[in-house]
Design a protein around this motif. Structure first.
Motif, short mmCIF file in Angstrom:
data_model
loop_
_atom_site.label_atom_id
_atom_site.label_comp_id
_atom_site.label_asym_id
_atom_site.label_seq_id
_atom_site.Cartn_x
_atom_site.Cartn_y
_atom_site.Cartn_z
N ILE A 72 -53.77 96.29 60.10
CA ILE A 72 -52.29 95.10 60.14
C ILE A 72 -53.48 94.19 58.50
O ILE A 72 -52.16 93.57 57.45
N PHE A 73 -54.70 94.49 58.46
CA PHE A 73 -55.48 93.06 57.55
C PHE A 73 -56.25 94.76 56.48
O PHE A 73 -56.87 95.70 57.96
N TRP A 74 -56.43 94.29 55.40
CA TRP A 74 -56.49 94.51 54.52
C TRP A 74 -58.64 94.24 54.03
O TRP A 74 -58.71 93.36 53.65
N GLN B 74 -53.24 105.41 56.72
CA GLN B 74 -52.65 105.52 56.11
C GLN B 74 -51.27 104.91 56.97
O GLN B 74 -50.02 106.68 57.67
N GLY B 75 -50.80 104.11 57.66
CA GLY B 75 -49.85 103.96 58.13
C GLY B 75 -48.84 103.77 59.41
O GLY B 75 -49.74 103.87 60.54
N ALA B 76 -48.67 105.39 58.95
CA ALA B 76 -48.61 106.58 60.51
C ALA B 76 -49.39 107.00 61.80
O ALA B 76 -49.63 106.82 62.56
N ARG C 280 -35.18 102.53 63.73
CA ARG C 280 -35.39 102.33 65.02
C ARG C 280 -34.87 100.74 66.03
O ARG C 280 -34.62 99.71 66.00
N LEU D 180 -48.31 87.19 58.11
CA LEU D 180 -49.55 86.80 59.24
C LEU D 180 -50.17 85.64 58.92
O LEU D 180 -51.33 85.41 59.66
N GLY E 104 -48.00 96.09 64.09
CA GLY E 104 -49.28 97.26 64.66
C GLY E 104 -48.99 98.87 64.66
O GLY E 104 -49.38 99.86 64.83
N SER E 105 -47.25 98.53 64.38
CA SER E 105 -47.07 100.20 64.49
C SER E 105 -46.57 100.78 63.33
O SER E 105 -45.84 101.87 63.18
N LYS F 93 -38.89 105.10 62.30
CA LYS F 93 -39.08 104.23 62.63
C LYS F 93 -38.35 102.54 61.90
O LYS F 93 -38.11 101.60 62.72
N ARG G 22 -58.20 93.77 64.05
CA ARG G 22 -56.84 93.56 63.14
C ARG G 22 -56.93 94.34 61.77
O ARG G 22 -56.11 95.72 61.10
N LEU H 61 -41.44 103.10 68.82
CA LEU H 61 -41.73 102.45 67.11
C LEU H 61 -43.44 102.88 66.80
O LEU H 61 -44.21 103.45 66.19
N LYS H 62 -43.83 103.54 67.94
CA LYS H 62 -45.01 104.92 68.07
C LYS H 62 -45.16 105.61 68.33
O LYS H 62 -46.00 106.71 68.28
N ASN H 63 -43.73 106.05 67.86
CA ASN H 63 -43.09 107.51 68.12
C ASN H 63 -43.58 108.53 69.88
O ASN H 63 -43.73 109.55 69.50
N MET I 256 -56.84 97.66 62.80
CA MET I 256 -54.95 97.75 63.13
C MET I 256 -54.34 98.80 61.97
O MET I 256 -53.22 99.42 61.87
N ARG J 283 -45.87 99.77 58.39
CA ARG J 283 -45.99 98.75 57.52
C ARG J 283 -45.21 97.45 57.77
O ARG J 283 -44.14 97.44 57.87
N THR K 70 -51.36 105.13 62.58
CA THR K 70 -51.62 103.61 63.95
C THR K 70 -50.94 104.51 64.94
O THR K 70 -50.66 102.63 66.21
N ASP K 71 -49.53 105.12 64.75
CA ASP K 71 -49.49 105.84 66.44
C ASP K 71 -50.21 105.56 67.36
O ASP K 71 -49.81 106.13 68.51
N ILE L 225 -52.93 104.26 68.02
CA ILE L 225 -53.33 103.37 68.72
C ILE L 225 -52.70 102.19 69.39
O ILE L 225 -51.99 102.38 68.39
#
Lengths: 306, 438
Positions: A52-54, A68-70, B6, B420, B255-256, B3, A47, A100-102, A50, B258, A72-73, A75
């Motif tokens: 999701i956790f810092w 930086q957010g995007a 969407r 989470l 995962g996609s 996003k 995570r 959502l992953k563009n 990903m 924030r 993750t596209d 991954i």
């Protein structure tokens, strides 16, 4: 070039340290297997990769940059527990996750994957009508459909029958062949041994193994004897130089004291019973896992088949 | 942003495409204004069984009149003149000679007959009703019935008997019959709105009579509309987020994107759902208002305010509900939190009457400028025929905007941690800690 670089990362939840000063590098295009007992920190690490956790401290670079957010596209992610909208139709859901992953050209790719995983007939069915195995395959497609450069799969084989396990395994290998880096966690040591270029084991938040299977086994040397006898495990009790017997029923695995000569073991067993098979080997990943995670996990391992 | 949109589109489709939404859209106004509709529908459905009423007249001047008055009433109103259908109960008067020796025993006997359903009620008229000033106690009129306090016959009797007694008293003082009509003439005070000057013609407008429809019903309906929109757009977010968390969908979405984008997508989806419903209601409402020719009674100019307030309110409350949803671990948690979270939305409902009676009182102005109540109370005041100062809805809107921004920010911080977090109960202290620490 590494796809993921983890540098001295620590993550705590309240009083619990889930990941402790972890450093790890995942080379591009490799398959990296994460193993470890339940609650060891695998999912937390995944995570964190990903975003999701810092992490509380340390740095994680993915594709050479801090996410930086995007980012993750690039991954794809299959979480440990399935996360699918039950009321959505399979194709719609996969397109939505891809969007959502563009992702581009999703309709075509979704259909191709559905066909590949034998789910074409379910494309217009609601997710809630799928079996557990089918849901797992849909979740897998959701992770890979946007053609990511890195896929992270948290226990991708859980709940799959052998046929579907093979299907997913082949799909992962095919994706890797296209240059995608794959990180997955598993409790199935056989899968890890056979599929992974590198294996990383985490135990109580700390890294305890990291490297190729050969390198890991080399650390332990050829201290394992796999033996079949006419009297099974009964004939192997109280042998000199044997620290532990893993009894798998038809086969027994003996762990020798470091430096002990296997010939002496062979001679001792011959004097007790007839031997049908005898092999001096390096320890299996399963055995290495148990040795590290013992004593708690060792108890469980007796019941498990390899 | 793409996003977020969407995700919002998925939320919107998931809500609007369901049969539940269509049925809800049709049923919600029925449920909300159910009592009003029921009243209209069942207005004519009164109990038409005849009512036998015994009269014990100790004054000996009323009973005879009552017999003839009920006969006149019965022939006038019991049957519909056109259809001949019975629409009201007939009143049947049974005159009972008064027992001077034992009035208590007579009351008991008559009461027993009431309980035995032989009589609907009985009325006991005091001996001094014609000259009550002499002895008020002896001038009392008592109506004994099982449901006496809310029995409409009592009202009819009060009017009929008093009208007769007044005429009798006047006649006794020598006023002739013609003059009596004048003396007893009753003139209502009519409700009318203030007149205004027409700028185009320079003429002063004619006084517009007002009625309950515009002073009470319309503002309440507008407030209900606002409440309904919040119910549709914001409140479902609590359960929806809780479900996404428990089904681990949240992890895939995160995962996609924030957490903040995730929450905003959900809220914008909720706004879109409410906008759809409000648009449908507005269009149907405008058509109905023109068809029924009550344009001057319904303040359609309030509609843009409802739209503006609604959008901001859904951001304001939706972020709160989404944040609470993220703190829940199962349906039970969500159930426990829903009602307390709705309290700020319900309180304005209890303030309806005092605010409608005096929309410009300090109480009404102050409460309607208290941001959590502003959306509903300001709409209520705006819909009232009593004008409110023009700056107030703008200030209210600015306040709600500000609170919406704060709420989204705080909600985002709670959401980020809560979504989470597994196994931690949604206790107030936890939620507060997440809001502070982020």
């Amino acid at each position: 070039m590494n796809t993921v670089d983890i540098e001295q990362v620590t993550k705590t939840f309240g009083q619990v340290t889930a990941v402790d000063n972890l450093s790890l590098s995942v080379p591009q295009g490799s398959i990296y297997g994460f193993i470890g007992p339940n609650g060891a920190g695998k999912t937390t690490t995944l995570r964190m990769i990903m975003n999701i956790f810092w992490p509380d401290s340390g740095t994680i670079l993915v594709f050479g940059e801090e996410l930086q957010g995007a980012g993750t596209d690039r991954i794809g992610y299959l979480p440990e527990e399935r996360g699918l909208y039950k009321k959505m139709k399979v194709r719609e859901l996969l397109q939505f996750y891809g969007e959502l992953k563009n992702g581009k050209g999703l309709r075509r790719d979704v259909d191709r994957w559905l066909e590949r995983l034998d789910l074409s007939n379910w494309a217009n069915k609601r997710v809630e009508t799928l079996s557990k195995g089918m849901s797992q395959k849909v979740q897998f497609i959701a992770a890979v459909v946007s053609l990511p450069d890195l896929i992270i799969l948290d226990e991708p084989f859980t709940g799959l029958d052998p046929v579907n396990t093979d299907v997913i395994r082949e799909a992962i290998l095919e994706i890797r062949a296209q240059g995608t880096t794959v990180i997955f966690s598993t409790h199935d040591m056989n899968v890890a041994e056979r599929m992974c270029d590198y294996i990383f084991m985490i135990h109580k938040g700390r890294k305890v193994l990291d490297g190729t299977l050969t390198a890991i086994q080399d650390e332990y040397g050829s201290d394992t004897i796999r033996i079949r006898t006419e009297d099974d495990a009964k004939a192997l009790q109280n042998l000199d130089g044997i620290e532990k017997i893993n009894d798998f029923g038809q086969l027994q695995e003996l762990r020798m004291t470091r430096g002990y000569d296997p010939q002496q073991v062979l001679a001792a067993v011959i004097s007790r019973t007839r031997i049908t098979s005898f092999e001096v080997a390096r320890p299996s990943l399963h055995d290495i896992f148990v040795r590290i995670a013992a004593p708690e996990a060792e108890e469980e391992s007796h019941a498990q088949d390899t | 942003m793409r996003k977020i949109l969407r995700l919002a589109r998925r939320e919107y489709r998931a809500s609007v495409r369901t049969k539940g939404f269509i049925i809800g859209l049709a049923l919600a106004p029925v449920m909300m204004s159910g009592s009003i509709i029921a009243m209209v529908l069942f207005q004519g459905k009164v109990d038409t069984a005849d009512k036998r009423i015994a009269v014990v007249d100790r004054s000996e001047v009323v009973a005879e009149m009552l017999v003839s008055a009920t006969e006149a009433r019965n022939s006038a109103v019991v049957y519909d003149q056109e259809s001949g259908k019975k629409v009201k109960p007939a009143y049947l008067i049974e005159v009972i000679p008064s027992s001077a020796s034992d009035p208590a025993a007579q009351r008991l006997a008559l009461s027993d007959r009431v309980r035995a359903r032989e009589l609907h009620a009985f009325i006991e008229i005091g001996s001094e009703v014609l000259n009550p000033g002499k002895d008020w106690e002896a001038a009392r009129i008592r109506y004994y019935g099982e449901n006496a306090a809310i029995d409409e016959i009592r009202g009819w009797l009060t009017g009929t008997i008093n009208d007769y007694l007044r005429r009798l008293r006047l006649a006794n003082t020598g006023v002739d019959e013609e003059e009596t009509e004048n003396v007893l003439a009753w003139i209502n005070v009519e409700p009318v709105a203030p007149v205004s000057l027409d700028k185009d013609t320079g003429e002063i407008s004619e006084a517009q009579s007002t009625n309950e429809l515009e002073t009470i019903m319309t503002p309440i309906f507008m407030l209900m509309l606002m409440f309904m929109m919040i119910m549709m757009g914001a409140i479902p977010l609590l359960n929806a987020v809780m479900e996404e968390k428990t089904l681990r969908i949240a992890e895939v979405i995160l995962g996609s994107m924030r957490p903040f984008q995730f929450m905003m997508g959900k809220i914008i989806g909720g706004v879109a759902v409410s906008l759809t419903a409000l648009s449908v209601y507005s269009i149907l409402g405008i058509i109905a208002v023109y068809r029924m020719d009550v344009v001057d009674k319904i303040p359609l100019e309030v509609l843009p305010w409802i739209f503006a307030y609604m959008v901001l309110t859904i951001f304001m409350t939706g972020s709160g509900f989404a944040a609470l949803g993220s703190a829940c671990n199962d349906a039970k948690d969500a159930q426990n939190l829903t009602f307390p979270a709705m309290v700020p939305l319900i309180i304005p409902m209890f303030l309806l009457v005092p605010i409608l009676q005096a929309p410009n009182s300090t109480f009404a102005t102050g409460l309607s400028l208290f941001p959590p109540f502003t959306p509903m109370l300001m709409i209520l005041r705006l819909s009232s025929p009593v004008g409110i100062p023009g700056w107030q809805p703008w200030v209210g809107l600015a306040e709600v905007f500000l609170l919406a921004v704060i709420s989204v920010w705080v909600g985002g911080r709670i959401f980020r941690v809560g979504i989470l977090m597994q196994g931690q109960p949604p206790k107030f202290s936890n939620i507060l800690r997440w809001a502070v620490r982020g």
